[in-house]
Write an enzyme that holds these catalytic residues in place. Structure first.
Site, PDB file in Angstrom:
ATOM      1  N   GLY A 184      43.852  42.725  44.525  1.00  7.13           N
ATOM      2  CA  GLY A 184      42.793  43.504  43.896  1.00  7.13           C
ATOM      3  C   GLY A 184      41.543  42.662  43.959  1.00  7.13           C
ATOM      4  CG  HIS A 185      40.386  40.995  47.055  1.00  7.74           C
ATOM      5  ND1 HIS A 185      40.490  40.590  48.352  1.00  7.74           N
ATOM      6  CD2 HIS A 185      41.441  40.441  46.401  1.00  7.74           C
ATOM      7  CE1 HIS A 185      41.574  39.825  48.492  1.00  7.74           C
ATOM      8  NE2 HIS A 185      42.163  39.733  47.319  1.00  7.74           N
ATOM      9  CE  LYS A 188      42.123  36.063  46.867  1.00  5.06           C
ATOM     10  NZ  LYS A 188      42.471  35.852  45.453  1.00  5.06           N
ATOM     11  CG  ASP A 230      43.662  37.994  40.150  1.00  6.42           C
ATOM     12  OD1 ASP A 230      43.530  38.764  41.109  1.00  6.42           O
ATOM     13  OD2 ASP A 230      44.590  38.088  39.319  1.00  6.42           O
ATOM     14  CD  GLN A 284      48.631  38.445  47.625  1.00  4.42           C
ATOM     15  OE1 GLN A 284      48.859  38.253  48.791  1.00  4.42           O
ATOM     16  NE2 GLN A 284      48.152  39.602  47.196  1.00  4.42           N
TER      17      GLN A 284
HETATM   18  P1  GDP Z   1      40.055  38.138  43.747  1.00  5.02           P
HETATM   19  O1  GDP Z   1      41.381  38.797  43.707  1.00  5.02           O
HETATM   20  O2  GDP Z   1      40.133  36.694  44.104  1.00  5.02           O
HETATM   21  O3  GDP Z   1      39.052  38.859  44.611  1.00  5.02           O
HETATM   22  O4  GDP Z   1      39.487  38.188  42.254  1.00  5.02           O
HETATM   23  P2  GDP Z   1      39.486  39.487  41.276  1.00  5.02           P
HETATM   24  O5  GDP Z   1      38.445  40.425  41.732  1.00  5.02           O
HETATM   25  O6  GDP Z   1      40.861  39.995  41.092  1.00  5.02           O
HETATM   26  O7  GDP Z   1      39.112  38.783  39.905  1.00  5.02           O
HETATM   27  C1  GDP Z   1      37.944  38.044  39.736  1.00  5.02           C
HETATM   28  C2  GDP Z   1      37.102  38.701  38.647  1.00  5.02           C
HETATM   29  O8  GDP Z   1      36.066  37.808  38.274  1.00  5.02           O
HETATM   30  C3  GDP Z   1      36.407  39.981  39.105  1.00  5.02           C
HETATM   31  O9  GDP Z   1      36.278  40.839  38.014  1.00  5.02           O
HETATM   32  C4  GDP Z   1      35.028  39.483  39.548  1.00  5.02           C
HETATM   33  O10 GDP Z   1      34.022  40.473  39.435  1.00  5.02           O
HETATM   34  C5  GDP Z   1      34.798  38.392  38.544  1.00  5.02           C
HETATM   35  N1  GDP Z   1      33.964  37.280  39.025  1.00  5.02           N
HETATM   36  C6  GDP Z   1      33.929  36.704  40.249  1.00  5.02           C
HETATM   37  N2  GDP Z   1      33.095  35.648  40.257  1.00  5.02           N
HETATM   38  C7  GDP Z   1      32.587  35.545  39.003  1.00  5.02           C
HETATM   39  C8  GDP Z   1      31.700  34.631  38.352  1.00  5.02           C
HETATM   40  O11 GDP Z   1      31.203  33.682  38.933  1.00  5.02           O
HETATM   41  N3  GDP Z   1      31.443  34.861  37.026  1.00  5.02           N
HETATM   42  C9  GDP Z   1      31.988  35.899  36.331  1.00  5.02           C
HETATM   43  N4  GDP Z   1      31.687  36.039  35.053  1.00  5.02           N
HETATM   44  N5  GDP Z   1      32.824  36.778  36.920  1.00  5.02           N
HETATM   45  C10 GDP Z   1      33.130  36.591  38.213  1.00  5.02           C
HETATM   46  P1  IMO Z   2      44.601  38.834  44.637  1.00  4.16           P
HETATM   47  O1  IMO Z   2      44.439  38.972  46.131  1.00  4.16           O
HETATM   48  C1  IMO Z   2      47.095  37.552  41.309  1.00  4.16           C
HETATM   49  C2  IMO Z   2      51.423  38.006  41.793  1.00  4.16           C
HETATM   50  C3  IMO Z   2      52.152  39.022  40.939  1.00  4.16           C
HETATM   51  C4  IMO Z   2      53.501  38.333  40.813  1.00  4.16           C
HETATM   52  C5  IMO Z   2      53.691  37.691  42.187  1.00  4.16           C
HETATM   53  C6  IMO Z   2      54.550  38.504  43.153  1.00  4.16           C
HETATM   54  O2  IMO Z   2      43.916  39.873  43.854  1.00  4.16           O
HETATM   55  O3  IMO Z   2      44.282  37.439  44.215  1.00  4.16           O
HETATM   56  P2  IMO Z   2      54.098  40.714  44.556  1.00  4.16           P
HETATM   57  O4  IMO Z   2      53.739  42.100  44.123  1.00  4.16           O
HETATM   58  O5  IMO Z   2      53.102  40.101  45.477  1.00  4.16           O
HETATM   59  O6  IMO Z   2      55.493  40.620  45.091  1.00  4.16           O
HETATM   60  O7  IMO Z   2      54.099  39.847  43.184  1.00  4.16           O
HETATM   61  O8  IMO Z   2      52.394  37.539  42.720  1.00  4.16           O
HETATM   62  N1  IMO Z   2      50.295  38.547  42.585  1.00  4.16           N
HETATM   63  C7  IMO Z   2      49.009  38.305  42.306  1.00  4.16           C
HETATM   64  N2  IMO Z   2      48.433  37.640  41.280  1.00  4.16           N
HETATM   65  N3  IMO Z   2      46.336  38.055  42.294  1.00  4.16           N
HETATM   66  C8  IMO Z   2      46.882  38.710  43.343  1.00  4.16           C
HETATM   67  O9  IMO Z   2      46.178  39.120  44.413  1.00  4.16           O
HETATM   68  C9  IMO Z   2      48.287  38.885  43.365  1.00  4.16           C
HETATM   69  N4  IMO Z   2      49.154  39.489  44.210  1.00  4.16           N
HETATM   70  C10 IMO Z   2      50.370  39.252  43.724  1.00  4.16           C
HETATM   71  O10 IMO Z   2      51.533  39.186  39.700  1.00  4.16           O
HETATM   72  O11 IMO Z   2      53.411  37.282  39.865  1.00  4.16           O
HETATM   73 MG    MG Z   3      42.524  39.968  42.378  1.00  4.53          MG
END
Ligand code: GDP
Ligand code: IMO
Ligand code: MG
Length: 429
Positions: free
Chosen positions: A42-43, A18, A15, A225
């Site tokens: 979840g991206h 990416k 999270d 991840q």
């Molecule tokens: P990922 O799994 O690495 O793609 O990240 P996620 O989408 O799960 O979580 C990142 C969250 O931070 C999302 O809600 C993005 O929209 C948000 N985000 C990403 N970059 C920035 C930033 O520079 N500032 C803020 N405020 N939010 C950001």
């Molecule tokens: P993105 O790509 C954050 C965590 C789960 C749990 C562990 C194992 O959005 O960054 P799993 O279902 O993979 O067997 O769970 O990994 N986890 C993540 N945490 N971002 C993710 O993906 C994750 N995918 C799995 O919460 O701790």
């Molecule tokens: Mg994510």
């Protein structure tokens, strides 16, 4: 900067942002490939007034000319994939450039069931998985009883394989977990029902990538991840069941390591973690609540609250090392505005009192360590949407420069908001 073949990878516990970064770079890329994980990811991409949460489809899909590849290292839930494609199409996103490796393994209905049952059985020792069937699907891949995407093209082979797998899973479901048995024909029918929808997208994605790289195309490998969730290099057993680190971009897509030019690590300006497991810089105070609220730190996939803490430079340097990162993107710097001071964990104190700047290889040292902090002054200015380095408050810039100095690689991108263009790009700090 011209970036022919670049791996974009999470430097923390996932999270990191990416999806946003891959979307940004995809504007100038020809191909985006996912190489591991599944719909545990979840991206999030925020484009104008539209928010997209992608779980399986690469974050280049919003550009109609970008080829999006689901590589052989990904585990694919066919129901989720079809649904994600349908939902994107319904919102006017063209998914015709998606390509799925025939060698990718399928997440079967029994995998999601077993993921949940295992978590329940582990009780207090549970991992806190996303319950999407990721671990059980990779288990079957390693045990050589997995069902692959290409099996969708041959119903009689698929039925034979499903019959064997279901027989074994029924033993587990019934005798170990006290659950009702599955009917192999029904399971095969359900999965085969997805074949017509997915078949046009199944391709030799290794060949496709090789050709693209040979033709001088720009290719992104999108990690899911993050480093500390890596099954080998992460905080085992509180990890996922694949290798998010950069090496897997090769094995997970079928290209060689000599073809990769850059590894861009993505880190938040602080740290978050979803699920169980150790987290040295975790906060339970006003600063942690600030990060959680201002950063909207709620999981994209499961809706769980993310744990928050200060940026951990020991872990970040480790991430740089194990993936050979060449540059860093620092996201969510805007979230730290308004904190009276900001802290950076520069070392750990181990249970025996020793200080270490290197990530401990032994789990007990890591579980029992306390962070050693350096404190810097905070800044009050709202920096949401800032796109120029010279518009950053000096203290925010000092914070970023301190991080770059510690990791030894340049920070080339700074996130200043959720929006696609809320970023300071093409810098070198
Ligand atoms: P990922 O799994 O690495 O793609 O990240 P996620 O989408 O799960 O979580 C990142 C969250 O931070 C999302 O809600 C993005 O929209 C948000 N985000 C990403 N970059 C920035 C930033 O520079 N500032 C803020 N405020 N939010 C950001
Ligand atoms: P993105 O790509 C954050 C965590 C789960 C749990 C562990 C194992 O959005 O960054 P799993 O279902 O993979 O067997 O769970 O990994 N986890 C993540 N945490 N971002 C993710 O993906 C994750 N995918 C799995 O919460 O701790
Ligand atoms: Mg994510």
């Amino acid at each position: 900067m011209q970036m022919p073949a670049t791996v974009v990878i999470g430097a923390q516990w996932g999270d990191e942002g990416k999806g946003k970064v891959v979307d940004l770079l995809a504007e100038r890329s020809d191909v985006v490939a996912r190489y591991q994980g599944g719909n545990n990811a979840g991206h999030t991409i925020v484009a104008g007034d539209q928010t997209y949460a992608l779980h399986l489809i690469p974050s280049g899909i919003l550009y109609p000319n970008t080829i999006c590849i689901i590589g052989n290292g990904v585990v694919v839930d066919p129901f989720v994939l079809a649904q994600e494609m349908d939902q994107l199409e319904a919102r006017g996103v063209d998914t015709s450039n998606l390509r799925i490796s025939g060698n990718a393994h399928l997440i079967m209905p029994y995998h999601t069931m077993l993921d949940t049952q295992t978590e329940i059985r582990l009780g207090k020792l549970s991992i806190g998985t996303t319950r999407r069937g990721i671990g059980p699907a990779y288990m079957d891949k390693a045990a050589r009883i997995g069902i692959r995407v290409q099996d969708l093209l041959d119903p009689s082979i698929l039925r034979r394989k499903v019959a064997i797998a279901v027989e074994m899973k029924n033993d587990l479901l019934e005798k170990v977990y006290g659950q009702p048995a599955l009917n192999a024909d029904e399971v095969a029918d359900q999965v085969l029902a997805m074949a017509p929808r997915l078949q046009p997208f199944i391709a030799d994605t290794s060949l496709l990538l090789d050709t693209a790289i040979r033709d001088g195309k720009t290719v992104l490998f999108e990690g899911a991840q993050g480093t500390l969730l890596d099954i080998d290099h992460g905080t085992y057993p509180f990890v996922t069941s694949s290798n998010p680190t950069a090496g897997a971009a090769c094995t997970g897509t079928g290209i060689g390591p000599t073809r990769i030019d850059h590894v861009l690590g993505i880190s938040k300006a602080y740290t978050t973690r979803v699920g169980e497991g150790p987290f040295p810089t975790e906060l339970d105070d006003a600063a942690g609540r600030h990060m959680s609220e201002v950063g909207h730190e709620v999981g994209t996939t499961t809706g769980r609250a993310r744990r928050c803490g200060w940026l951990d430079l020991v872990a970040l340097r480790y991430a740089v090392r194990v993936s050979g990162m060449t540059q860093l993107g620092l996201t969510k710097l805007d979230v730290l505005s308004g904190l009276p001071e900001v802290r950076l964990c520069t070392a750990y104190r181990k249970p025996n009192g020793e200080e270490t700047a290197d990530f401990p290889w032994h789990q007990s040292d890591f579980h029992g360590c306390t962070p050693v902090y350096e404190t810097l002054p905070g800044w009050d200015e709202d920096i949401v949407g800032v796109t120029r380095l010279d518009a950053l408050p000096a203290r925010a810039r000092d914070y970023v420069e301190r991080i770059a100095r510690s990791t030894g690689i340049p920070i080339t991108l700074i996130g200043t908001g959720q929006g696609r263009h809320e970023v300071i790009d093409n810098v070198e700090l």
